[in-house]
Design a protein around this motif. Structure first.
Motif, PDB file in Angstrom:
ATOM      1  N   CYS A   1    -100.393 -48.748  57.785  1.00 19.63           N
ATOM      2  CA  CYS A   1    -100.467 -47.859  56.419  1.00 19.63           C
ATOM      3  C   CYS A   1    -100.666 -49.087  55.254  1.00 19.63           C
ATOM      4  O   CYS A   1    -100.712 -50.192  55.541  1.00 19.63           O
ATOM      5  CB  CYS A   1     -99.262 -47.066  56.169  1.00 19.63           C
ATOM      6  SG  CYS A   1     -97.717 -48.163  55.852  1.00 19.63           S
ATOM      7  N   ARG A   2    -100.646 -48.634  54.005  1.00 22.43           N
ATOM      8  CA  ARG A   2    -100.931 -49.213  52.898  1.00 22.43           C
ATOM      9  C   ARG A   2     -99.585 -49.489  52.173  1.00 22.43           C
ATOM     10  O   ARG A   2     -98.752 -48.382  52.226  1.00 22.43           O
ATOM     11  CB  ARG A   2    -102.104 -48.861  52.008  1.00 22.43           C
ATOM     12  CG  ARG A   2    -103.397 -48.795  52.786  1.00 22.43           C
ATOM     13  CD  ARG A   2    -104.308 -47.912  51.827  1.00 22.43           C
ATOM     14  NE  ARG A   2    -103.831 -46.590  51.622  1.00 22.43           N
ATOM     15  CZ  ARG A   2    -104.258 -45.466  51.208  1.00 22.43           C
ATOM     16  NH1 ARG A   2    -105.459 -45.757  50.307  1.00 22.43           N
ATOM     17  NH2 ARG A   2    -103.788 -44.246  51.157  1.00 22.43           N
ATOM     18  N   ARG A   3     -99.463 -50.359  51.251  1.00 23.96           N
ATOM     19  CA  ARG A   3     -98.251 -50.461  50.579  1.00 23.96           C
ATOM     20  C   ARG A   3     -98.074 -49.256  49.658  1.00 23.96           C
ATOM     21  O   ARG A   3     -96.625 -48.508  49.558  1.00 23.96           O
ATOM     22  CB  ARG A   3     -98.170 -51.489  49.626  1.00 23.96           C
ATOM     23  CG  ARG A   3     -97.928 -52.956  50.153  1.00 23.96           C
ATOM     24  CD  ARG A   3     -97.931 -53.930  49.068  1.00 23.96           C
ATOM     25  NE  ARG A   3     -97.854 -55.506  49.515  1.00 23.96           N
ATOM     26  CZ  ARG A   3     -96.753 -55.924  49.862  1.00 23.96           C
ATOM     27  NH1 ARG A   3     -95.402 -55.254  49.451  1.00 23.96           N
ATOM     28  NH2 ARG A   3     -96.676 -57.052  50.279  1.00 23.96           N
ATOM     29  N   GLU A   4     -98.887 -48.591  49.115  1.00 26.90           N
ATOM     30  CA  GLU A   4     -98.809 -47.275  48.572  1.00 26.90           C
ATOM     31  C   GLU A   4     -98.485 -45.895  49.312  1.00 26.90           C
ATOM     32  O   GLU A   4     -97.818 -45.227  48.619  1.00 26.90           O
ATOM     33  CB  GLU A   4    -100.058 -47.160  47.519  1.00 26.90           C
ATOM     34  CG  GLU A   4    -101.055 -46.770  48.667  1.00 26.90           C
ATOM     35  CD  GLU A   4    -102.762 -46.725  47.980  1.00 26.90           C
ATOM     36  OE1 GLU A   4    -103.396 -45.912  48.139  1.00 26.90           O
ATOM     37  OE2 GLU A   4    -102.750 -47.815  47.276  1.00 26.90           O
ATOM     38  N   ASP A   5     -98.552 -46.085  50.892  1.00 26.31           N
ATOM     39  CA  ASP A   5     -98.057 -45.030  51.463  1.00 26.31           C
ATOM     40  C   ASP A   5     -96.611 -45.211  51.713  1.00 26.31           C
ATOM     41  O   ASP A   5     -96.121 -44.274  52.559  1.00 26.31           O
ATOM     42  CB  ASP A   5     -98.998 -45.158  52.775  1.00 26.31           C
ATOM     43  CG  ASP A   5    -100.295 -44.851  52.350  1.00 26.31           C
ATOM     44  OD1 ASP A   5    -100.823 -44.174  51.697  1.00 26.31           O
ATOM     45  OD2 ASP A   5    -101.198 -45.521  53.210  1.00 26.31           O
TER      46      ASP A   5
ATOM     47  N   GLU B   1    -102.196 -55.811  51.397  1.00 22.18           N
ATOM     48  CA  GLU B   1    -101.799 -54.540  51.017  1.00 22.18           C
ATOM     49  C   GLU B   1    -101.640 -53.626  52.421  1.00 22.18           C
ATOM     50  O   GLU B   1    -101.203 -52.692  52.477  1.00 22.18           O
ATOM     51  CB  GLU B   1    -103.075 -53.824  50.293  1.00 22.18           C
ATOM     52  CG  GLU B   1    -102.802 -54.314  48.872  1.00 22.18           C
ATOM     53  CD  GLU B   1    -101.456 -54.102  48.179  1.00 22.18           C
ATOM     54  OE1 GLU B   1    -101.028 -52.791  48.263  1.00 22.18           O
ATOM     55  OE2 GLU B   1    -101.136 -55.077  47.882  1.00 22.18           O
ATOM     56  N   ARG B   2    -101.979 -54.269  53.691  1.00 14.78           N
ATOM     57  CA  ARG B   2    -101.801 -53.561  54.821  1.00 14.78           C
ATOM     58  C   ARG B   2    -100.578 -53.714  55.350  1.00 14.78           C
ATOM     59  O   ARG B   2    -100.132 -55.070  55.734  1.00 14.78           O
ATOM     60  CB  ARG B   2    -102.886 -54.137  55.876  1.00 14.78           C
ATOM     61  CG  ARG B   2    -103.009 -53.092  57.097  1.00 14.78           C
ATOM     62  CD  ARG B   2    -104.297 -53.754  57.795  1.00 14.78           C
ATOM     63  NE  ARG B   2    -104.332 -53.222  58.972  1.00 14.78           N
ATOM     64  CZ  ARG B   2    -103.831 -53.731  60.391  1.00 14.78           C
ATOM     65  NH1 ARG B   2    -103.607 -55.074  60.141  1.00 14.78           N
ATOM     66  NH2 ARG B   2    -104.194 -53.180  61.565  1.00 14.78           N
TER      67      ARG B   2
ATOM     68  N   LYS C   1     -86.198 -45.562  46.513  1.00 14.07           N
ATOM     69  CA  LYS C   1     -87.510 -45.861  46.149  1.00 14.07           C
ATOM     70  C   LYS C   1     -87.945 -47.142  46.821  1.00 14.07           C
ATOM     71  O   LYS C   1     -87.266 -48.187  46.647  1.00 14.07           O
ATOM     72  CB  LYS C   1     -87.899 -45.815  44.769  1.00 14.07           C
ATOM     73  CG  LYS C   1     -89.166 -46.232  44.238  1.00 14.07           C
ATOM     74  CD  LYS C   1     -89.168 -46.172  42.750  1.00 14.07           C
ATOM     75  CE  LYS C   1     -90.436 -46.148  42.287  1.00 14.07           C
ATOM     76  NZ  LYS C   1     -90.638 -46.069  40.565  1.00 14.07           N
TER      77      LYS C   1
ATOM     78  N   GLN D   1     -89.351 -40.929  43.765  1.00 14.59           N
ATOM     79  CA  GLN D   1     -89.822 -41.763  42.808  1.00 14.59           C
ATOM     80  C   GLN D   1     -89.198 -41.593  41.493  1.00 14.59           C
ATOM     81  O   GLN D   1     -89.347 -42.357  40.527  1.00 14.59           O
ATOM     82  CB  GLN D   1     -91.466 -40.906  42.586  1.00 14.59           C
ATOM     83  CG  GLN D   1     -92.461 -41.381  43.687  1.00 14.59           C
ATOM     84  CD  GLN D   1     -92.484 -42.942  43.745  1.00 14.59           C
ATOM     85  OE1 GLN D   1     -92.666 -43.515  42.658  1.00 14.59           O
ATOM     86  NE2 GLN D   1     -92.505 -43.404  44.578  1.00 14.59           N
TER      87      GLN D   1
ATOM     88  N   GLU E   1     -93.140 -44.494  51.421  1.00 16.82           N
ATOM     89  CA  GLU E   1     -92.412 -43.572  50.327  1.00 16.82           C
ATOM     90  C   GLU E   1     -90.991 -43.939  49.996  1.00 16.82           C
ATOM     91  O   GLU E   1     -90.796 -44.014  48.697  1.00 16.82           O
ATOM     92  CB  GLU E   1     -92.272 -42.023  50.877  1.00 16.82           C
ATOM     93  CG  GLU E   1     -93.548 -41.428  51.337  1.00 16.82           C
ATOM     94  CD  GLU E   1     -94.216 -40.875  50.015  1.00 16.82           C
ATOM     95  OE1 GLU E   1     -93.352 -40.674  49.019  1.00 16.82           O
ATOM     96  OE2 GLU E   1     -95.319 -40.573  50.083  1.00 16.82           O
TER      97      GLU E   1
END
Length: 156
Positions: free
Chosen positions: A97-101, A81-82, A51, A22, A103
């Protein structure tokens, strides 16, 4: 324990990797397991994560799954998003998972001292071809695993 090793539990380890990514840093890891055979081989390859900015079908990603588990698998399908993930060495098993998952994204691999750009057109072509070979992947993986057992490593 030798002086050159530091043992961390996965929660602390992956939290630090996520923090570093990040902040725009690259992270180099030695992958564990055989789920990414024949493209990423434990004991031979190192992967370089950055990232997760551009995630697309065919990208190799480090993703956080429910239960605070982490996998290094290829993006097989995206549905909004999946994200559906599948290891190159898997025949049927997928994870979601979701996009936000996500890393990080693997951008390079160091194999036997040589740097391989996983974003190059040739590497993306190989990954797309491997995906199309899913119906016969069982037989190809058998040969890959036999080769590794016989020679101690995959093709260098």
């Amino acid at each position: 324990m030798s002086a050159d090793k530091l043992w961390l539990n996965n929660e602390v380890f992956f939290a630090e990797i996520g923090r570093m990514l990040q902040h725009g840093e690259s992270v180099t890891l030695r992958p564990k397991g055989n789920s990414m055979l024949p493209f990423i081989v434990e004991g031979r390859d190192h992967i370089v994560l950055q990232k997760a900015v551009n995630v697309e079908v065919g990208s190799v990603v480090l993703a956080r799954l429910p239960g605070n588990r982490y996998v290094l698998h290829r993006v097989y399908k995206m549905e909004g998003e999946r994200i559906v993930l599948m290891g190159d060495g898997n025949l049927h098993a997928t994870e979601c998972c979701r996009r936000e998952d996500v890393e990080g994204v693997v951008v390079k691999m160091v194999r036997s001292g040589r740097c391989v750009d996983l974003t190059s057109s040739s590497e993306r072509f190989k990954a797309a071809l491997w995906r199309r070979l899913l119906p016969v992947r069982r037989y190809l993986l058998f040969v890959c695993r036999w080769w590794i057992l016989r020679n101690g490593k995959m093709f260098t």
